[in-house]
Design a protein around this motif. Structure first.
Motif, PDB file in Angstrom:
ATOM      1  N   ASP A 147     -43.306  35.083 -27.614  1.00 19.64           N
ATOM      2  CA  ASP A 147     -42.826  34.164 -27.174  1.00 19.64           C
ATOM      3  C   ASP A 147     -42.569  33.011 -27.975  1.00 19.64           C
ATOM      4  O   ASP A 147     -42.493  33.031 -28.995  1.00 19.64           O
ATOM      5  N   VAL A 148     -42.045  31.860 -27.170  1.00 20.96           N
ATOM      6  CA  VAL A 148     -40.889  30.648 -27.380  1.00 20.96           C
ATOM      7  C   VAL A 148     -41.670  29.603 -26.616  1.00 20.96           C
ATOM      8  O   VAL A 148     -41.532  29.036 -25.927  1.00 20.96           O
ATOM      9  N   THR A 149     -42.507  29.294 -27.984  1.00 24.89           N
ATOM     10  CA  THR A 149     -42.897  28.121 -27.788  1.00 24.89           C
ATOM     11  C   THR A 149     -42.530  26.792 -27.756  1.00 24.89           C
ATOM     12  O   THR A 149     -43.494  25.708 -27.565  1.00 24.89           O
ATOM     13  N   ASP A 150     -41.880  26.670 -28.923  1.00 27.80           N
ATOM     14  CA  ASP A 150     -41.274  25.496 -29.299  1.00 27.80           C
ATOM     15  C   ASP A 150     -40.450  25.530 -28.337  1.00 27.80           C
ATOM     16  O   ASP A 150     -38.903  26.453 -28.088  1.00 27.80           O
ATOM     17  N   ASP A 151     -39.614  24.033 -27.842  1.00 28.63           N
ATOM     18  CA  ASP A 151     -38.404  24.118 -27.069  1.00 28.63           C
ATOM     19  C   ASP A 151     -37.285  23.540 -27.659  1.00 28.63           C
ATOM     20  O   ASP A 151     -37.241  23.469 -28.655  1.00 28.63           O
ATOM     21  N   PRO A 152     -36.331  25.010 -27.444  1.00 29.80           N
ATOM     22  CA  PRO A 152     -34.919  25.520 -28.374  1.00 29.80           C
ATOM     23  C   PRO A 152     -34.149  24.380 -27.805  1.00 29.80           C
ATOM     24  O   PRO A 152     -33.240  23.646 -29.193  1.00 29.80           O
ATOM     25  N   PHE A 153     -34.247  23.876 -26.516  1.00 30.42           N
ATOM     26  CA  PHE A 153     -33.403  22.627 -26.249  1.00 30.42           C
ATOM     27  C   PHE A 153     -33.693  21.532 -26.835  1.00 30.42           C
ATOM     28  O   PHE A 153     -32.546  20.155 -28.205  1.00 30.42           O
TER      29      PHE A 153
END
Length: 290
Positions: free
Chosen positions: A116-122
């Motif tokens: 899960d990618v829960t933090d916004d990488p942008f």
């Protein structure tokens, strides 16, 4: 697409942009739109951004492909693959559908996301002044790029003004730039700032490389081209290893460990990761910051 929607985008709703050198058929468009509630757009790549340019010496290019095929190099005689490498090196960020955007996440067919990618990488790139993000780094096959580094050195001599003071040359070279150690970021995964590709340094760099014909006479990939440019033209602090994003593109994968693995509810085996394998360049990358 389903992997990325389930693990990330169903929470964030970022738009999808699909590009192809031929028009997408309606059944493909319908299937894609069924995977997401986010906006989706489909674009045609301009002919001169995709196909081999007229000025390429086809006899020389054919000879190069035959030699690579004899050496059992992957995609040795594949012209569409070379078109793709050149397009991703110099043109994707110029497409009209991408003009509203500054950041992008490159997505390829047949990939997997494990966590899960829960933090916004942008947001992460923007807030931390990062320009280029990757997950996998290893050595390029030298036979695909025999003259690339000599061409890069020629460009550096012509344009020393583009070389960043705190660059990542030590990631690319073990002798101050005399030779290339073949390390590169695997560009089938990239989260990066298109303003860098659109900027003067990279524009001049790509035009110089393109003029040499190496995308067709050899098999220059967009991965070493992007990696060399990012390592030389921006400070090393603007590079970022997304160690918390579990990702696979056959035959390699990056699987997070420890807290990152737990937080992302990762489904991969944390010991099955390229990071510190003999062919990986991650330790060289990390060494620059210690």
């Amino acid at each position: 697409m389903q992997h990325l929607e389930d693990r990330f985008n169903k929470r964030f709703g970022y738009p999808w942009v699909f590009l192809n050198e031929e028009e997408f058929d309606e059944s493909f468009k319908t299937a894609v739109k069924g995977q997401t509630s986010a906006p989706v757009s489909f674009g045609l790549i301009p002919r001169d951004h995709w196909f081999q340019p007229e000025w390429i010496d086809e006899e020389r290019a054919t000879q190069g492909r035959m030699e690579m095929k004899a050496a059992n190099i992957i995609y040795a005689d594949n012209v569409p693959y070379r078109n793709m490498c050149r397009f991703n090196s110099g043109f994707f960020f110029k497409h009209p559908l991408l003009q509203p955007y500054r950041y992008y996440w490159r997505v390829e067919p047949d990939i997997q996301y494990f966590c899960d990618v829960t933090d916004d990488p942008f947001d992460y790139l923007r807030d931390n002044k990062k320009t280029y993000g990757f997950t996998i780094s290893f050595y390029e096959w030298e036979k695909t790029i025999p003259t690339l580094w000599a061409t890069v050195k020629e460009f550096m001599n012509l344009h020393p003004e583009y070389i960043a003071a705190e660059n990542a040359m030590n990631y690319l070279s073990d002798n101050g730039g005399e030779t290339y150690n073949l390390c590169h970021f695997w560009s089938n995964f990239e989260i990066a700032d298109m303003d860098f590709w659109r900027g003067e340094a990279y524009t001049k760099f790509f035009e110089f490389l393109d003029s040499k014909g190496g995308f067709y006479y050899e098999r220059w990939g967009d991965a070493p081209v992007h990696s060399i440019a990012a390592a030389l033209f921006i400070p090393k602090d603007e590079l970022h290893f997304f160690r918390d994003i579990g990702y696979r593109h056959e035959p390699f994968q990056h699987c997070p460990r420890g807290e990152d693995w737990m937080r992302g509810r990762c489904s991969c085996n944390s010991y099955d990761t390229l990071d510190y394998a003999p062919q990986s360049c991650i330790s060289r990358y990390e060494k620059m910051f210690h």
